[in-house]
Design a protein around this motif. Sequence first.
Motif, PDB file in Angstrom:
ATOM      1  N   LEU A  35       0.813  -1.213   0.000  1.00 11.45           N
ATOM      2  CA  LEU A  35       0.000   0.000   0.000  1.00 11.45           C
ATOM      3  C   LEU A  35       0.855   1.276   0.000  1.00 11.45           C
ATOM      4  O   LEU A  35       0.464   2.285  -0.588  1.00 11.45           O
ATOM      5  CB  LEU A  35      -0.860  -0.025   1.264  1.00 11.45           C
ATOM      6  CG  LEU A  35      -1.872   1.063   1.501  1.00 11.45           C
ATOM      7  CD1 LEU A  35      -3.048   0.873   0.574  1.00 11.45           C
ATOM      8  CD2 LEU A  35      -2.326   1.026   2.952  1.00 11.45           C
ATOM      9  N   ASN A  36       2.027   1.243   0.631  1.00 13.07           N
ATOM     10  CA  ASN A  36       2.847   2.457   0.718  1.00 13.07           C
ATOM     11  C   ASN A  36       4.329   2.203   0.460  1.00 13.07           C
ATOM     12  O   ASN A  36       5.178   2.886   0.987  1.00 13.07           O
ATOM     13  CB  ASN A  36       2.639   3.147   2.078  1.00 13.07           C
ATOM     14  CG  ASN A  36       2.885   2.195   3.243  1.00 13.07           C
ATOM     15  OD1 ASN A  36       3.524   1.162   3.080  1.00 13.07           O
ATOM     16  ND2 ASN A  36       2.392   2.570   4.419  1.00 13.07           N
ATOM     17  N   CYS A  54       7.212   4.859   0.703  1.00 10.82           N
ATOM     18  CA  CYS A  54       6.724   6.185   0.335  1.00 10.82           C
ATOM     19  C   CYS A  54       6.878   7.079   1.575  1.00 10.82           C
ATOM     20  O   CYS A  54       6.941   6.573   2.699  1.00 10.82           O
ATOM     21  CB  CYS A  54       5.253   6.122  -0.047  1.00 10.82           C
ATOM     22  SG  CYS A  54       4.938   5.272  -1.606  1.00 10.82           S
ATOM     23  N   THR A  56       5.789   9.399   4.692  1.00 10.58           N
ATOM     24  CA  THR A  56       4.669   9.219   5.617  1.00 10.58           C
ATOM     25  C   THR A  56       3.408   9.896   5.069  1.00 10.58           C
ATOM     26  O   THR A  56       3.476  10.999   4.529  1.00 10.58           O
ATOM     27  CB  THR A  56       5.028   9.820   6.996  1.00 10.58           C
ATOM     28  OG1 THR A  56       6.255   9.241   7.413  1.00 10.58           O
ATOM     29  CG2 THR A  56       3.956   9.508   8.040  1.00 10.58           C
ATOM     30  N   ASP A  57       2.286   9.191   5.193  1.00 10.08           N
ATOM     31  CA  ASP A  57       0.995   9.667   4.703  1.00 10.08           C
ATOM     32  C   ASP A  57       0.919   9.728   3.180  1.00 10.08           C
ATOM     33  O   ASP A  57       0.082  10.448   2.624  1.00 10.08           O
ATOM     34  CB  ASP A  57       0.636  11.032   5.306  1.00 10.08           C
ATOM     35  CG  ASP A  57       0.494  10.965   6.817  1.00 10.08           C
ATOM     36  OD1 ASP A  57       0.137   9.878   7.318  1.00 10.08           O
ATOM     37  OD2 ASP A  57       0.755  11.970   7.492  1.00 10.08           O
TER      38      ASP A  57
HETATM   39  C1  LIG Z   1       2.662   1.821   5.594  1.00  3.80           C
HETATM   40  O1  LIG Z   1       1.450   1.121   5.878  1.00  3.80           O
HETATM   41  C2  LIG Z   1       1.544   0.263   6.997  1.00  3.80           C
HETATM   42  C3  LIG Z   1       0.277  -0.564   7.090  1.00  3.80           C
HETATM   43  O2  LIG Z   1      -0.811   0.078   6.520  1.00  3.80           O
HETATM   44  C4  LIG Z   1       1.800   1.098   8.242  1.00  3.80           C
HETATM   45  O3  LIG Z   1       1.918   0.271   9.367  1.00  3.80           O
HETATM   46  C5  LIG Z   1       3.090   1.877   8.049  1.00  3.80           C
HETATM   47  O4  LIG Z   1       3.302   2.730   9.156  1.00  3.80           O
HETATM   48  C6  LIG Z   1       3.043   2.682   6.768  1.00  3.80           C
HETATM   49  N1  LIG Z   1       4.361   3.282   6.539  1.00  3.80           N
HETATM   50  C7  LIG Z   1       4.531   4.574   6.251  1.00  3.80           C
HETATM   51  C8  LIG Z   1       5.936   5.009   6.005  1.00  3.80           C
HETATM   52  O5  LIG Z   1       3.582   5.344   6.172  1.00  3.80           O
END
Ligand SMILES: *[C@@H]1O[C@H](CO)[C@@H](O)[C@H](O)[C@H]1NC(C)=O
Length: 330
Positions: A35-36, A54, A56-57
Amino acid sequence: MSFILHFLLGCCLLASARATCNVCNAVNNLTCYSLNQTQACDANNLPTGLPFSCPTDYVCVSGANGVICEPEASAASQADCQECNMCDTTNTFACTGTSSFALCLGTDTLQDSVGTCADGYVCNINATQICDLPADGIMPTCSYADDSTDSSTTSPPPTTTAPSTSNPTTYCAAVQAEGRFSVGTDAYTTCRQYILCSLVSGSWEGQTYTCPGSLYFSSATNLCVAAMPSTCSTSVSSTTSTTAAPTTSNPAAYCAAMMSQGYYPVGTDPSTTCHQYIYCFLLSGTWSGEMYTCPGSLYYNSSSKICASALPSTCSATVASLTLNGVALE
Ligand SMILES: *[C@@H]1O[C@H](CO)[C@@H](O)[C@H](O)[C@H]1NC(C)=O
Ligand SMILES: *[C@@H]1O[C@H](CO)[C@@H](O)[C@H](O)[C@H]1NC(C)=O
Ligand SMILES: *[C@@H]1O[C@H](CO)[C@@H](O)[C@H](O)[C@H]1NC(C)=O
Ligand SMILES: *[C@@H]1O[C@H](CO)[C@@H](O)[C@H](O)[C@H]1NC(C)=O
């Protein structure tokens, strides 16, 4: 004619560029790993190397501009790798990991079911036979990131399996050895399973398999054998009053495990068990079951719960094992 061909090519290229987790996007040769997270693709259009997070957010979106990280606030719905643990359009199955799945039985929610793909095969929500080969261009619907973090949806909760064997890949990462390993001590369920650990491109991968028929896994010989190993116990199994092993060849015990009135599938063998189904019902407070065979050459469809001519996606050699409520389908 050539117009039609171009139209078809156009449609399908577009579709494959839009879809999804682990599929390389030819625009910038990247894929969404999760997803990211993004990941690079090699010259053969296969994901390779370590994933990149990616910011954050931000979420990973694969589209006409290639694979890019976009702000979650505006692009959450376009993010890739969101079809894991979702039932397919026919409500037959959902991928629960890169090489595991669960039955949906005509609902849009995962049932208490654990299916595994044959070695090397991956689960894709759009695959005709659930599991297919990355070499054929079919990529896993779930992120490899889900495999290591999300064991809750892939482990069968009611068995006495030690927590460490419930996720074969993390188990193999802990064991750090190639080969077959026993799963548990329940004579009805885990004693018939084993985990196959292998080192693939430097990382440990594990897969749970079920011995064919009524065989047990022997850790002494590393084979499926007829004699029950002494480590297996018949007393730990069920909380139900049944004493018979809950296999599909024992409909009453199978129905005691289902604990719900209705029609259920029997197995994954196209020549035999795929034609059969079991009707479960409560009789004087006790679960009973009756096994039926579809007429002629019809197959039982676990989603529509009717006999039909189309081969169900569960009936394939690409499916290594399948359980429903802890009972191994044959
Ligand atoms: C990416 O997504 C995961 C699960 O949805 C989450 O735990 C994690 O913090 C996210 N990482 C970032 C860098 O946003
Ligand atoms: C499955 O097919 C649907 C409809 O064509 C598509 O939107 C989706 O991205 C595909 N998913 C995967 C994982 O291939
Ligand atoms: C993507 O890979 C193909 C095949 O390896 C190559 O021809 C192309 O130049 C690459 N595109 C980019 C943007 O790197
Ligand atoms: C099974 O039934 C479902 C629901 O009616 C249907 O969408 C699906 O196509 C059927 N499967 C096969 C293999 O025909």
